[in-house]
Motif scaffolding. Structure first.
Motif, PDB file in Angstrom:
ATOM      1  N   GLY A 170      40.324 115.464 -39.973  1.00 40.21           N
ATOM      2  CA  GLY A 170      39.698 115.042 -38.835  1.00 40.21           C
ATOM      3  C   GLY A 170      39.320 116.112 -38.046  1.00 40.21           C
ATOM      4  N   TYR A 179      37.681 113.077 -33.449  1.00 43.10           N
ATOM      5  CA  TYR A 179      37.626 111.767 -34.907  1.00 43.10           C
ATOM      6  C   TYR A 179      39.121 113.157 -35.688  1.00 43.10           C
ATOM      7  CZ  TYR A 179      36.798 109.319 -38.241  1.00 43.10           C
ATOM      8  OH  TYR A 179      36.701 108.452 -40.135  1.00 43.10           O
ATOM      9  N   ASN A 223      41.680 104.946 -38.488  1.00 40.00           N
ATOM     10  CA  ASN A 223      41.315 106.542 -37.681  1.00 40.00           C
ATOM     11  C   ASN A 223      40.413 105.839 -36.713  1.00 40.00           C
ATOM     12  OD1 ASN A 223      38.389 104.858 -36.898  1.00 40.00           O
ATOM     13  ND2 ASN A 223      38.758 103.708 -39.532  1.00 40.00           N
ATOM     14  N   ALA A 280      38.761 107.880 -32.478  1.00 42.09           N
ATOM     15  CA  ALA A 280      37.673 108.348 -32.164  1.00 42.09           C
ATOM     16  C   ALA A 280      37.471 108.109 -30.329  1.00 42.09           C
ATOM     17  CB  ALA A 280      36.584 107.726 -32.582  1.00 42.09           C
TER      18      ALA A 280
END
Length: 801
Positions: free
Chosen positions: A321, A342, A373, A375
């Protein structure tokens, strides 16, 4: 020769572009330890700076920003401290203890007279107070962890914070899927529709709502602040246990700089690991625009073997990330930050083991594991006037987590999958006046829109069948305010309140057929909406009885909105829950500044309509209100600096929690547990609130000493004991966990801008049981455990420029 031979000095070698000591440059030096500020100054000016006393490195300094020479900057940093500056040449300086200030080497150019004003050392600021409260004035339990300390010996994300704060605990399902708890306020083991009990923030942006801890890596972090106890007035819903605020290093305008760190690890009984991270600060447009970017990648080797599938080291994890912030100086005190974050987490398999097979082995027919994940995009606008500050933060969050569980039964291979998809929009605006002349305040307003979709499937591997899922939506609008007054010197009274308007809605996904007498009744069984309003008051009083001693009493509330859960294939509503906490405590001294510091806290929490998870009749996790409860919590932390450069610390937390008025669903679960376990083992302790150890303690030390004119040796070690707790409620979730010892020892030798480190974790190679759940579909009987990572040795390099 006398002092020079008796005391070795620590030098910062010139690695940046040259700039004379008298040459003025645009500087941006961080607050915190003097060592961090001096390292930044050397990188930004090319000056060479040495220190004759290792303990001076830990001295705290205020942030410094502006155009000035290196000499001017050093004098400002040291003003009012126990250290003095000696000028050795145009580009060379030495920082000495006050008693040594009159003894520069004969060859050195005498320092010109300087008007150094004696006074207080720069205060430590609790930025999580939302109005820049000095630590010595903050009426509550707070921990402030230095960002450089958290990455010392290797980056471990939230594990580094857990290792340093006794009152903080976590589930241990894997990176990006854990739930965090503070001071005994814990709800469940699973990631479901319930909102988190701990509010997590990156700067002023909320990281999650009802999703798990994203476990962002802590590269290039200035500090982490932890406020214990409910924080409803300032932070609203979802801060029942407290808040965790990560403070980043901001972009430096007009400056070029960077840092790199890398490490390689070997783990007993497992695969090797590796980590790599870096930061780059770039001026974009002169002194007006700068970009600061961070990137990293980690591979954590596995150490669990599966005897059924004949696979070794199955639980390896990959994390990658980064983040970036573009800062714009818009003039007239305005700054604009545009940023993005991210991170991607991948666990190849679950990290649980079977105690009966030896602790690092298990037998599963299908692989578990997870993919997640996170973001975040954000916009932060700030302005400072004389005595006033304004900040507006707006962000968009998207978080996905896919989990897989072995659900094989009676020899048939089955897989259960769960996908949690969260989208959040949040914005907040606040105006504040830091307390001075006996008065300070903050007012603000916020809006949050969060939607979470929980989709599930169960069946043969490759062809699972969708089972009932659920969607939860919430719109939350709040206004809040808090003010402090000092009616008499040394006595501060604080009061505040927050009012929240919430609109909740949701429904079932892929519901089972419902045969009810009308369409309206059938729809009501799978769709729901309602409105909730809540007033959250707070009050505190604190008294500075001595210059470094504060005693305080505090009352605070917190709540979580209700929602929809799935049980037996149908959707069921659960109510909001609410906590009210009374706390009293004291704090003496400041870690690193005083030879001795101490903090004590005693709190009582009344928890109404507790939201918690358990296993339904179909073997799937669900959520319900399990009744009312209470928690007594006692915490203590102390530090002692017997010698220059040496600090010992110790901390302990005791939690006594009970469900005092159980709901019918909890009574049914307890009865089921008693029937399932004829020995009665499940009945004792089942009324305790799960997932938090009754007793946790930590002992550590940090030692710094110069070994030559250019090199410093630093040693850091700790021992942490996690007491017994229960996983949850019922015959499966009633398993015991905890009762283990964790250890670590790290050494680093080098300069502030370059060093080599060697670290060892889990020195005793203990197995332990961090979390007693791998899959809820297998009859446990105390067999499922999540062991500690076996003894691991890491060698690392770090470089800044």
């Amino acid at each position: 020769m006398k002092r020079a031979l008796a005391l070795a000095s620590i030098s910062l070698l010139v690695v940046a572009a040259p700039a004379g000591a008298a040459e003025r440059a645009a500087l941006d030096l961080p607050a915190g330890r003097l060592s961090d500020a001096v390292a930044a100054l050397a990188a930004q000016t090319g000056a060479s700076i040495s220190v004759t006393d290792g303990s001076i490195w830990a001295m705290r300094v205020a942030p410094l920003r502006g155009r000035m020479s290196a000499e001017d900057a050093l004098r400002r940093l040291l003003r009012g401290s126990r250290a003095r500056l000696v000028v050795l040449g145009d580009r060379s300086f030495r920082i000495v203890a006050a008693r040594d200030a009159a003894a520069p080497p004969r060859s050195a150019r005498p320092a010109p007279p300087a008007a150094i004003v004696e006074g207080e050392e720069p205060p430590i600021i609790v930025t999580a107070s939302k109005r820049d409260t000095r630590l010595r004035d903050f009426p509550g339990s707070v921990s402030i962890l230095d960002g450089a300390d958290l990455t010392f010996g290797g980056e471990q994300g939230m594990e580094s914070v857990l290792a340093r704060v006794a009152s903080l605990s976590s589930t241990h399902l894997g990176a990006g899927r854990n739930k965090l708890f503070i001071r005994g306020i814990a709800d469940s083991s699973f990631t479901g529709p319930t909102q988190a009990t701990v509010g997590q923030y990156l700067g002023d942006m909320r990281l999650t709502y009802n999703a798990p801890d994203p476990d962002l890596r802590l590269y290039d972090i200035r500090s982490v602040e932890i406020l214990e106890g409910p924080q409803g007035t300032l932070y609203g819903a979802g801060s029942l246990g407290g808040i965790i605020r990560i403070v980043r290093n901001p972009p430096r305008l007009g400056q070029f700089g960077g840092a790199l760190s890398a490490g390689a690890s070997v783990t007993a009984h497992g695969d090797p690991s590796g980590d790599l991270g870096g930061m780059l600060n770039l001026p974009v447009i002169g002194d007006r625009v700068a970009l600061r970017a961070v990137a990293y990648g980690l591979r954590e080797g596995g150490y669990i073997d599966d005897v059924w599938r004949q696979k070794k080291d199955i639980n390896r994890t990959r994390i990658a990330g980064g983040r970036a912030t573009l800062r714009i100086d818009a003039g007239d005190g305005w700054t604009v930050d545009l940023g993005g974050v991210y991170q991607d987490n991948e666990g190849r398999d679950s990290q649980y083991a079977d105690r009966s097979l030896g602790g690092l082995k298990r037998s599963s027919r299908t692989p578990g594991g997870f993919d997640g994940n996170y973001a975040l995009g954000e916009l932060v606008v700030a302005k400072s006037w004389d005595g006033l500050s304004f900040l507006s933060s707006t962000g968009l969050v998207r978080q996905k987590l896919d989990e897989r569980y072995d659900a094989s039964m009676n020899g048939a291979e089955r897989l259960f999958t769960q996908r949690n998809h969260t989208r959040m929009f949040a914005t907040e605006n606040r105006l504040w006046r830091p307390t001075r002349d006996g008065f300070g305040w903050v007012i603000g307003a916020s809006y949050t829109h969060n939607r979470t979709d929980l989709d599930r499937s169960l069946g043969p591997v490759g062809v699972p069948v969708a089972v009932t899922g659920v969607s939860n939506r919430i719109r939350e609008t709040t206004v809040y305010g808090e003010a402090s007054v000092e009616p008499v010197r040394g006595l501060t009274v604080t009061g505040g309140a927050r009012y929240t308007w919430s609109k909740l809605g949701g429904g079932a996904d892929d519901p089972l057929p419902v045969f009810l007498p009308s369409l309206e009744a059938a729809r009501a069984a799978i769709v729901a909406s309602r409105k909730e309003n809540r007033l959250l008051p707070s009050a505190s009083v604190s008294a500075a009885l001595l210059p470094r001693l504060i005693v305080y009493a505090r009352y605070q509330q917190g709540f979580r909105p209700g929602g929809l859960a799935i049980e037996g294939g149908f959707v069921r509503r659960f109510r909001n829950d609410h906590v009210a906490t009374m706390e009293t405590g004291l704090r003496y001294g400041v870690r690193g500044d005083d030879p001795f510091d101490l903090s004590l806290s005693l709190s009582y929490t009344d928890w109404q309509d507790i939201q918690a998870d358990f296993i339904d009749s179909g073997g799937l996790p669900t959520t319900d209100n399990i009744g009312d409860g209470r928690i007594y919590s006692l915490s203590a932390a102390l530090g002692w600096a017997p010698l220059p450069g040496l600090i010992f610390d110790a901390a302990a937390t005791y939690n006594d929690s009970r469900v005092t008025d159980p709901s019918p669903s909890l009574l049914f679960a307890l009865a089921s547990a008693a029937v399932s376990d004829k020995t009665g083992a499940f009945t004792g302790g089942q009324s305790r609130i799960p997932n938090v150890a009754r007793f946790t303690t930590r002992i550590g030390f940090d030692y710094r000493t110069p070994v030559s004119d250019a090199l410093e040796l630093r040693l850091n070690g700790w021992v942490r004991y996690i007491g017994k707790s229960r996983l949850g409620i019922g015959p499966i979730l009633g398993d015991l966990q905890g009762d283990y010892l964790d250890t670590a020892l790290t050494a680093r030798i080098g300069r502030p801008d370059f060093g080599v480190s060697l670290g060892v974790t889990n020195l005793t190679d203990a197995i332990g049981n961090r979390f007693a759940l791998g899959t809820p579909f297998q009859a446990s009987g105390g067999r499922q455990i999540t062991p500690l990572r076996p003894r691991t040795i890491r060698i690392g390099l770090d470089k800044s420029f």
